[in-house]
Design a protein around this motif. Sequence first.
Motif, mmCIF file in Angstrom:
data_model
loop_
_atom_site.group_PDB
_atom_site.id
_atom_site.type_symbol
_atom_site.label_atom_id
_atom_site.label_comp_id
_atom_site.label_asym_id
_atom_site.label_seq_id
_atom_site.Cartn_x
_atom_site.Cartn_y
_atom_site.Cartn_z
ATOM 1 N N HIS A 1 0.692 -1.481 0.142
ATOM 2 C CA HIS A 1 -0.024 0.156 0.171
ATOM 3 C C HIS A 1 0.414 1.263 0.085
ATOM 4 N N GLU A 2 0.896 2.376 -1.000
ATOM 5 C CA GLU A 2 1.001 3.607 -0.813
ATOM 6 C C GLU A 2 0.539 4.617 -1.488
ATOM 7 N N TRP A 3 0.596 5.856 -0.334
ATOM 8 C CA TRP A 3 -0.020 6.671 -0.618
ATOM 9 C C TRP A 3 0.982 7.721 -0.874
ATOM 10 N N ASP A 4 0.786 8.868 -2.110
ATOM 11 C CA ASP A 4 1.446 9.754 -1.808
ATOM 12 C C ASP A 4 3.068 9.573 -1.666
ATOM 13 N N GLY A 5 3.934 8.120 -2.437
ATOM 14 C CA GLY A 5 4.935 7.509 -1.597
ATOM 15 C C GLY A 5 5.281 8.006 0.020
ATOM 16 N N ILE A 6 3.784 7.735 1.007
ATOM 17 C CA ILE A 6 4.244 6.934 1.696
ATOM 18 C C ILE A 6 3.699 5.793 2.080
ATOM 19 N N ARG A 7 4.425 4.872 2.639
ATOM 20 C CA ARG A 7 4.777 3.190 2.350
ATOM 21 C C ARG A 7 3.919 2.723 3.965
ATOM 22 N N GLU A 8 3.155 2.020 3.150
ATOM 23 C CA GLU A 8 2.691 0.972 4.886
ATOM 24 C C GLU A 8 3.479 -0.060 4.598
#
Lengths: 287, 484
Positions: free
Chosen positions: A15-22
Amino acid sequence: MAKQDKPQHAPDTGHEWDGIRELTNPPPRWWMIAFHASWIWCVVYFILYPAIPLVHESTKGILGWTMIKEYKQAVAENEAIKAPYLKKVADMDGQALLADEGMKNFAESSAKALFGDNCAGCHGAGGQGAPGLFPVLADDDWLYGGDIDTIIESITDGRQGDMPAHADMLTDEQIDEMADFVIAASEGKATREQFARFDEYGCSGCHGENAQGGAINELGTGGANLTDSIWRFGSSREEILRTIRYGVNQEDVPNTRVAIMPAFGEKLSPEAIKMLAVKVHEFGGGK
Amino acid sequence: MPPLLRLVQQQGVIMSERKEGQSIEEIYADAVHWHVNTGGETIHAKRMGGRFRSLKWWTGSLWLLFFLSPYARWEGHQAILFDIPHRQFHFFSLTIWPQDIWMLSLVLILLAMTLFGVTAVAGRVWCGYFCFQTVWTDWFTWLEDKIEGNPIQRRKLDAAPWDARKIRLKLFKHSLWLLIAILTGVTFAGYFTDIYRLWVDYLTLQAPLVAWVVLAAFIFGTYVFAGFMREQVCFWLCPYARIQGVMVDKDTILPTYDAKRGEPRGKSRGGDEARGDCVDCKLCVAVCPTGVDIREGMQEGCITCGMCIDACDSVMEKVGRPKGLIRYMSEKEMLGERLPPLYRRPRVIVYSAIFLLSVSGILYGLTHIPPVELSVVHERQPLFMQMSDGSIQNKYTFKAVNKTPEDLRLRLSVSGVPGLQLLAADGDTVTLKSGKTIPFHVFLRARRTQLKQANTPVRFRLQGIDKPEISLEYESVFIGPSKA
């Protein structure tokens, strides 16, 4: 699982949102302990207590706990605490109750709910009565006597006022005269002639020669003291005329005054009545 | 990155001075040195002697007072007793009633200021030397060390299969832990009830439910927190750790690794002048009860207990270098600045001032506990009553707490309306039983002509008969029919 000292190197979940990875870092140990403790608690609770709602009721839980049981238990505990004091109330007479500071306080506080349930409807929560309708209990004027034993008697057996209707017995002038007399008497200005007329018309038979009520009270009809500032049915001239004309508790007389205190002897226990009497006595006018 | 800068960057104070426009990767770069201790692995700290080790024993042993105090007797009762059923707190000759509870707020302020002041000067002194979590954990790990051996032996034992020896050692250790936990629980409960009686009740299984619940909670708490959670409590549960962490500033002395002297670290190879004093023996990490490497700078895990200072000093002695490579030092000293004296630091001055104010407030309170608390409630229903003779009567309920050990006789008087008549059960004499609140009624009567307005203020006064120094007043109101 990630190595503790390189949390940012843990594999990610994709999962990745705007370069922030979980990442797959575990929550802290204390958090996991709290999490497991919480669900274990839930399971235990569900087994012990009513928990899962079914169509008509819920699961009972193996403890058999219910709210109403807990309430009844609390009431029983309370009763058990009060029992020895109630026993003492049963053994003491009214005078003794008043003399014992602790028991007086117990009686007064215990009678609070009783008074609210049985008496306050007419006499008001603080014994303030209702002007013209229901007698005041907090003043020092008593139709039947304000000592504790008489109060107990009044509550147990009830009281019923009795004053004949004078509309047919006296002329309108005579009734006017008597109205003038009671107004003067309550101000302490009644003349000798007025007292003579009062006696002549037969009023002194119940209200006493000096118009202070009294002797007749023993018969239980409550002859009022006419010389004080307290008015059972109102102090205006019209109200006074009405009382004289139509009397109190007269059958088949329209406009007659109603003054009926029900008997509580069968409804309440002698202890409850005793405690109520203490409360009434302590309203401020007990003798 | 030079170690000094790295050290400096890990101190929250300086972190805020990060330059604008620094990229997110650069921030993450710092995180290379993060060690997030989430309790995945038990920290087996090495125990060794030294100055701070001795200090920790002394400060920790103050908690023996906690275990012993409940047994002290004073004037026929337990010297320190929180008597909740009777709502009294006994402290030797002193009895504090709920009415005096305002002093508690001052005590709390005082404790907070002590904590803040000490933290501003010397960091987490409470955490390192006094906190029950630290002290109980210290006792638990001391037992562990004595029973299971040094950290290496302990790790080996933990990894070993369950044989008779392991079971025996573990059983012995856990029994002793539980014993301390039970003692802790009973002692705590003993502050709330007669402890001698409590012991009998516990041992004969007669104790009330609440006593068992308290005991169970404390056994569980002590055993789990000191036995298993240990530094995790400081990391993740304790708010004071964080509060104190942010109260540290550049003037605060903290266990600090002298990076200028120590770096570059490494084993000495003789005559290698380029090397710093740190021989990278990692003893400072081995002795740390929270598993911190102090050489990375002050961090959230450090409880400033000074164990690493002891460890480093012993090594410096062996390698023939001056002690104090790790020492109590402020950030200013570290950067070569002068540390201002205590009286020139605003925070120290403010904390001390509030501290002194609280102390004087408490002293005033303790010396001025009123012997009797009085409250007078005017009857609401009816507000007033007309009596037979035309006068107006008001009813008042008196609630007076006699806080003295003897019964008190007081004379009741009232002022406010001239000619006001006072009617009470025993004339104007009021007797208050010691320690009791027995409410009683008082009636006031006035003639209509004496009343100028509907509401007239009146003032009740209770004056001691046998003790004239006792004098109380209470303002109330006399209500009559409205004049209009």
